[in-house]
Scaffold this active site. Structure first.
Site, PDB file in Angstrom:
ATOM      1  CD1 TRP A  19      33.560  53.103 -53.730  1.00  0.00           C
ATOM      2  CD2 TRP A  19      32.292  53.448 -55.689  1.00  0.00           C
ATOM      3  NE1 TRP A  19      32.060  53.109 -53.567  1.00  0.00           N
ATOM      4  CE2 TRP A  19      31.421  53.145 -54.734  1.00  0.00           C
ATOM      5  CE3 TRP A  19      31.748  53.801 -56.916  1.00  0.00           C
ATOM      6  CZ2 TRP A  19      29.891  53.140 -54.737  1.00  0.00           C
ATOM      7  CZ3 TRP A  19      30.429  53.843 -57.151  1.00  0.00           C
ATOM      8  CH2 TRP A  19      29.368  53.514 -56.021  1.00  0.00           C
TER       9      TRP A  19
ATOM     10  CG  ASP B 216      25.492  50.472 -43.389  1.00  0.00           C
ATOM     11  OD1 ASP B 216      26.015  51.542 -43.598  1.00  0.00           O
ATOM     12  OD2 ASP B 216      25.974  49.513 -43.841  1.00  0.00           O
ATOM     13  CG  ASP B 217      26.476  56.322 -42.553  1.00  0.00           C
ATOM     14  OD1 ASP B 217      26.403  56.725 -41.367  1.00  0.00           O
ATOM     15  OD2 ASP B 217      27.030  56.765 -43.368  1.00  0.00           O
TER      16      ASP B 217
ATOM     17  CG  ASP C 168      32.354  52.184 -44.364  1.00  0.00           C
ATOM     18  OD1 ASP C 168      33.307  52.051 -45.122  1.00  0.00           O
ATOM     19  OD2 ASP C 168      31.201  52.343 -44.708  1.00  0.00           O
TER      20      ASP C 168
ATOM     21  CB  CYS D 249      33.455  48.480 -45.185  1.00  0.00           C
ATOM     22  SG  CYS D 249      32.527  49.114 -46.198  1.00  0.00           S
TER      23      CYS D 249
ATOM     24  CG  ASP E 125      30.024  50.486 -51.509  1.00  0.00           C
ATOM     25  OD1 ASP E 125      29.805  49.802 -50.433  1.00  0.00           O
ATOM     26  OD2 ASP E 125      30.461  51.774 -51.126  1.00  0.00           O
TER      27      ASP E 125
END
Ligand code: GLA
Length: 708
Positions: free
Chosen positions: A187, A354-355, A466, A506, A528
């Site tokens: 990540w 986004d989220d 995502d 994503c 990210d």
């Protein structure tokens, strides 16, 4: 072109030949794959194998023979393409067919024949011991250097047959004078370029984490040890698949190399009843004798032509602004509208929410699966907000994580059994979430319906899809493949329901950057990690397999939220503009000087994005081995080129770095639009460009060259 002559198959693409034959006993013997062989004597390869004992009853010892479809246990004891557990299998030629075009793969994404220049060879092999048919598919694309392969297994017997492993391809090379390069990561640092010599023994480059993964991209290159960007043989193997994968490089006692790529046999098992068929994912073999640069350009062209499809395939991608690093989940309608409105004034074309817009989600411990808007945060709802944003003259996009469920969600309370779980164990949480069991029809239907209903009701032009964790607690062997097929079904239904919506894949950044996803979504969020210096490495590594038109890259705040580094707006812009450009920071708090810079970057991006997204990519200086990373993108007719060099650290009192450009028209003159300087292409390519970096660390130098 595919030719069948004297029991030999000749597969020929642009500059690639793949040759194999049917031997006397009916086995498929591999002869050659590599640079095109344009003229042949009667026999392209003399019978070279020999042996001093242990022949099979048909007079063949397969252990000595390069094969197309090896099995284990009779006269070959190397790793098999296919295995049926403890049952020995012997595969012999039965018949073949050569036809124009290519057939779609059952339930799996696969390459297209977009230019109508493909021809397919379908060979049926028969295993009389088990009454099983195995079909090998080879598609040759006349204008490409890529050959697509996959395998089908059909059980013709009355009883059930269990497949233990089924790779998508095998190639036996006659030597092991190779190195290999693959693209592992983690990540925040995906697709690192790692090169090793091919050693005696087995190298299994694999992933068993449920998705293609940050950890290991399904792309492996085998190459001459001295291959560089411009020379050397490079064979690229890439899977059109998003689940657990494996690429095996196996050298035998005689120093020959077997390469196989496909579904990871670890955790895999597939039962076939009478007349049932198993289809492997597609594998792409790309060859170049002009090094990694040649390989990447062939592969990029193939991906842009035959993998990416739909409305956005060849369109310049919109410049977007995403609110994630601007607000995280702490936003309201007023804040969103203020960002969108200023973005519009700066020339940005798409706002992405986004989220954090659904359920009661103010942090990451709840609400995934509850895809209904949080009216406390967004009183006009998604429809109202999308209308307000689009009325400003900027498009609206939305984030989803369709495959997930939070234990604290209405969906989970109603259907705890919809989350993947095994053996009565409480499933392991990651980022406080579980994965929905997309092998179940009712779960697939729920996900499709809940996402499509929002996309149809509101004016939504873009979706960020995502997928923020790996899959644990898989209840049975083969589950990961079942899941992957379910995920493809859901993705296909959703993307086809709204064909003009731009989808960006994503997965905690670039954790599912693969060709399976790119068959449905034309672009992927690369990482990210948005620090431009880290991105230099990430985008450089990603470029080996994937074209710039597939890579999302955004300018974010300084200091960078993740690394704390403070590169200039220019450095942030230059690295991000080398992909699908966008912003991800709170522009409403920036000083006027930054806003002016953004306005200029946006104008610049609009001028060069067709070149950058669809041009031919040249890697000129490798940041993994030096202090400078540089790349260049040249359009097809060589009239325009964008060059970007990045210096990581300032070094005291060293001479100007010199970087040799590539891909320009020999003998032509080019003007650098940024400085007005005129250069000879030959000078830039053979003597090199003197790079006048600005003072300091983390700096970039760019040129936009136009042919005079
Ligand atoms: C992942 C993505 C980010 C952001 C967050 C939201 O980490 O990679 O870009 O969308 O999820 O939770």
């Amino acid at each position: 072109m595919i030719i069948f002559r004297d029991n030999y198959f000749f597969l020929e693409g642009l500059d690639i030949s793949y040759i194999f034959r049917i031997d006397k006993a009916g086995y498929l013997v591999h002869c050659y794959m590599g640079k095109k062989i344009k003229a042949y004597p009667t026999h392209i390869v003399p019978e070279r194998f020999y042996c001093w004992h242990s022949w099979g009853e048909d007079g063949v010892k397969l252990d000595e023979i390069a094969q197309e479809a090896p099995t284990y246990g009779h006269t070959d004891l190397r790793k098999p393409l296919i295995s049926f557990g403890e049952k020995i299998s012997v595969l012999k030629y039965k018949c073949h067919e050569i036809y124009k075009g290519k057939k779609p793969l059952d339930a799996l994404p696969a390459s297209l024949d977009a230019l109508s220049d493909a021809q397919t060879l379908e060979i049926t092999l028969y295993d009389s011991l088990n009454n099983v048919e195995v079909k090998l598919f080879y598609t040759v694309f006349e204008s490409m250097n890529t050959i697509a392969r996959h395998v089908e297994v059909i059980n013709r017997a009355e009883g059930e047959l269990t497949l233990d492993s089924c790779y998508s391809m095998c190639i036996d090379f006659e030597h092991s004078d190779f190195s290999e390069t693959h693209f592992p990561g983690r990540w925040g640092f995906e697709r690192e370029k790692v090169t090793n010599p091919v050693v005696r023994g087995t190298l299994d480059i694999n992933n068993a984490r449920g998705g293609s993964g940050h950890f290991m991209n399904p792309h492996v290159c085998l190459h001459s040890p001295d291959a560089n960007e411009k020379s050397g043989d490079v064979y690229s193997f890439m899977l059109v698949y998003s689940g657990n994968h494996s690429t095996v490089i196996d050298t035998d006692q005689r120093m020959r190399t077997r390469v196989m790529q496909g579904i990871n046999p670890f955790g895999f098992k597939w039962s076939l009843k009478k007349d049932e068929k198993f289809t492997s994912p597609e594998n792409l073999i790309t060859f170049s004798h002009e090094g990694f640069g040649g390989m990447s350009r062939f592969l990029h062209k193939f991906i842009r032509t035959n993998i990416v499809r739909g409305y956005w395939k060849e369109k310049p991608r919109p410049i977007l602004i995403n609110n994630w690093e601007a607000t995280y989940m702490n936003f309201n309608e007023e804040k969103i509208l203020s960002i969108a409105s200023l973005a519009k004034d700066l020339g940005i074309e798409l706002f992405v929410l986004d989220d954090g817009w659904f359920g009661k989600r103010n942090n990451d411990n709840c609400s995934l699966g509850d895809w209904y808007v949080n009216y406390d945060k967004l009183p006009s709802g998604i429809e109202g907000l999308a209308k307000k944003v689009t009325d400003m003259g900027i498009k609206f996009g939305l984030w989803f994580e369709p495959e997930m469920v939070s234990p604290d969600s209405d969906l989970y309370r109603a259907h705890p059994d919809w989350a993947i779980h095994a053996h009565g164990l409480k499933p392991a949480e990651s980022r406080n979430q579980l994965v929905l069991d997309l092998t179940k029809k009712e779960v697939q239907d729920y996900v499709i319906e809940s996402v499509v209903s929002i996309l149809k009701k509101a004016k939504i032009s873009y979706v960020k899809w995502d997928y923020n964790r790996y899959i644990t607690d898989m209840p049975r062997q083969g589950f990961n493949h079942e899941y992957t097929l379910g995920m493809y079904h859901v993705t296909k239904c959703i993307t086809e329901a709204v064909p003009e919506v731009l989808f960006e894949g994503c997965s905690g950044g670039g954790g599912r950057f693969d060709l399976g996803i790119l068959c449905y979504m034309p672009q992927v969020w690369t990482s990210d990690n948005t620090d431009p210096i880290e991105r230099l490495y990430i985008q450089y590594g990603t470029s080996f397999g994937y074209p710039t038109s597939t890579m999302g890259s955004h300018v974010t705040a300084s200091p960078n939220h993740y690394t704390g580094r403070k590169p200039s707006m220019k450095t942030r812009g230059d690295i991000a503009i080398s992909g699908n450009f966008g912003y991800e920071l709170d522009i409403t708090t920036l000083p006027q000087s930054d806003l002016d810079a953004i306005k200029k970057q946006v104008e610049e991006c609009k001028k060069i994005r067709s070149l950058v997204q669809y041009g031919n990519f040249y890697r000129l200086s490798d940041p993994f081995t030096g202090n400078i990373g540089a790349w260049q993108i040249v359009n097809d007719d060589k009239s325009e080129s964008f060059f970007c060099a990045t210096r990581v650290m300032f070094k005291s009192n060293v001479y100007f770095p010199i970087i040799k450009l590539d891909g320009l028209e020999e003998g032509a003159l080019y003007r650098d639009e940024y400085t007005g300087n005129v250069y000879s292409a030959d000078e830039l390519m053979y003597r090199g460009a003197f790079i006048e970096f600005p003072h300091g660390d983390f700096v970039t130098f760019t040129m936009l060259l136009k042919k005079i």
